[in-house]
Scaffold this motif. Structure first.
Motif, PDB file in Angstrom:
ATOM      1  N   UNK A  24       0.647  -1.606  -0.275  1.00 43.25           N
ATOM      2  CA  UNK A  24       0.049   0.329  -0.116  1.00 43.25           C
ATOM      3  C   UNK A  24       0.856   1.019  -0.248  1.00 43.25           C
ATOM      4  N   UNK A  25       1.733   1.756   0.565  1.00 46.41           N
ATOM      5  CA  UNK A  25       2.572   2.619   0.690  1.00 46.41           C
ATOM      6  C   UNK A  25       3.244   3.016  -0.598  1.00 46.41           C
ATOM      7  N   UNK A  26       3.684   1.699  -0.815  1.00 54.80           N
ATOM      8  CA  UNK A  26       4.240   1.731  -3.031  1.00 54.80           C
ATOM      9  C   UNK A  26       3.106   2.528  -3.643  1.00 54.80           C
ATOM     10  N   UNK A  27       1.579   1.732  -3.783  1.00 55.95           N
ATOM     11  CA  UNK A  27       0.620   1.904  -4.250  1.00 55.95           C
ATOM     12  C   UNK A  27       0.370   3.708  -4.197  1.00 55.95           C
ATOM     13  N   UNK A  28       0.915   4.359  -3.067  1.00 57.88           N
ATOM     14  CA  UNK A  28       0.467   5.907  -2.221  1.00 57.88           C
ATOM     15  C   UNK A  28       1.490   6.567  -3.219  1.00 57.88           C
ATOM     16  N   UNK A  29       2.574   5.839  -3.560  1.00 58.19           N
ATOM     17  CA  UNK A  29       3.765   7.016  -3.928  1.00 58.19           C
ATOM     18  C   UNK A  29       3.461   7.156  -5.442  1.00 58.19           C
ATOM     19  N   UNK A  30       3.158   5.741  -6.570  1.00 60.12           N
ATOM     20  CA  UNK A  30       2.528   5.394  -7.157  1.00 60.12           C
ATOM     21  C   UNK A  30       1.649   6.771  -7.667  1.00 60.12           C
ATOM     22  N   UNK A  31       0.615   7.151  -6.691  1.00 59.09           N
ATOM     23  CA  UNK A  31      -0.496   8.312  -6.898  1.00 59.09           C
ATOM     24  C   UNK A  31       0.136   9.373  -6.681  1.00 59.09           C
ATOM     25  N   UNK A  32       1.031   9.286  -5.832  1.00 57.47           N
ATOM     26  CA  UNK A  32       1.418  10.895  -5.462  1.00 57.47           C
ATOM     27  C   UNK A  32       2.216  10.977  -7.020  1.00 57.47           C
ATOM     28  N   UNK A  33       3.191  10.125  -7.698  1.00 54.51           N
ATOM     29  CA  UNK A  33       3.790  10.615  -9.010  1.00 54.51           C
ATOM     30  C   UNK A  33       2.825  10.710 -10.115  1.00 54.51           C
ATOM     31  N   UNK A  34       1.427  10.143  -9.994  1.00 51.47           N
ATOM     32  CA  UNK A  34       0.668  10.591 -11.221  1.00 51.47           C
ATOM     33  C   UNK A  34       0.079  11.500 -11.109  1.00 51.47           C
ATOM     34  N   UNK A  35      -0.119  12.129  -9.823  1.00 49.39           N
ATOM     35  CA  UNK A  35      -0.921  13.390  -9.599  1.00 49.39           C
ATOM     36  C   UNK A  35       1.153  14.369  -9.723  1.00 49.39           C
ATOM     37  N   UNK A  36       1.787  14.143  -9.979  1.00 46.05           N
ATOM     38  CA  UNK A  36       2.912  14.683 -10.212  1.00 46.05           C
ATOM     39  C   UNK A  36       2.944  15.435 -11.806  1.00 46.05           C
ATOM     40  N   UNK A  37       3.080  14.270 -12.057  1.00 46.61           N
ATOM     41  CA  UNK A  37       3.110  13.986 -13.775  1.00 46.61           C
ATOM     42  C   UNK A  37       1.845  15.035 -14.514  1.00 46.61           C
ATOM     43  N   UNK A  38       0.709  14.862 -13.931  1.00 45.23           N
ATOM     44  CA  UNK A  38      -0.302  15.906 -14.562  1.00 45.23           C
ATOM     45  C   UNK A  38      -0.161  17.376 -14.077  1.00 45.23           C
ATOM     46  N   UNK A  39       0.463  17.631 -13.274  1.00 42.04           N
ATOM     47  CA  UNK A  39       0.724  19.445 -12.544  1.00 42.04           C
ATOM     48  C   UNK A  39       1.857  19.418 -13.540  1.00 42.04           C
ATOM     49  N   UNK A  40       2.708  18.217 -13.517  1.00 45.38           N
ATOM     50  CA  UNK A  40       4.036  18.742 -14.235  1.00 45.38           C
ATOM     51  C   UNK A  40       3.971  18.251 -15.578  1.00 45.38           C
ATOM     52  N   UNK A  41       3.769  18.167 -16.623  1.00 46.68           N
ATOM     53  CA  UNK A  41       4.225  17.344 -17.362  1.00 46.68           C
ATOM     54  C   UNK A  41       5.371  17.803 -18.027  1.00 46.68           C
ATOM     55  N   UNK A  42       6.108  18.436 -18.005  1.00 46.72           N
ATOM     56  CA  UNK A  42       7.417  18.869 -17.935  1.00 46.72           C
ATOM     57  C   UNK A  42       8.291  17.563 -17.633  1.00 46.72           C
ATOM     58  N   UNK A  43       7.587  17.155 -16.420  1.00 46.18           N
ATOM     59  CA  UNK A  43       8.870  16.186 -15.859  1.00 46.18           C
ATOM     60  C   UNK A  43       9.214  15.005 -16.686  1.00 46.18           C
TER      61      UNK A  43
END
Length: 88
Positions: A68-87
């Protein structure tokens, strides 16, 4: 389905729509890989959960709690990719 099969089956249909929508193909590729990996560790159909259960002999609930903690990290990464697509 495992991750690569899901990509192979759907990308030929989805890719023209992605291009028409003006979405960057590299960004979409990174996004789809992260989302499919999230699906691989979420119960009840997460393929990687079953592999880990067979390897470790732990029950499904324990492995899901540990993943579950790894899943939460991936969810945060998805939101970061959406917010900052240049990454991507």
């Amino acid at each position: 389905l495992d991750g690569i099969s899901a990509v192979v089956l759907t990308i030929s249909v989805v890719e023209p729509m992605i291009r028409q929508a003006g979405i960057d193909i590299v960004w979409f590729g990174i996004f789809i890989v992260v989302v499919i990996e999230m699906a691989q560790i979420t119960p009840p159909v997460g393929f990687n959960i079953f592999v880990l259960q067979g390897m470790t002999e732990h029950d499904m609930g324990y492995i899901a709690r540990v993943a579950f903690p790894m899943f939460l990290i991936m969810v945060v990464m998805v939101f970061i990719l959406i917010a900052f697509p240049d990454l991507a």
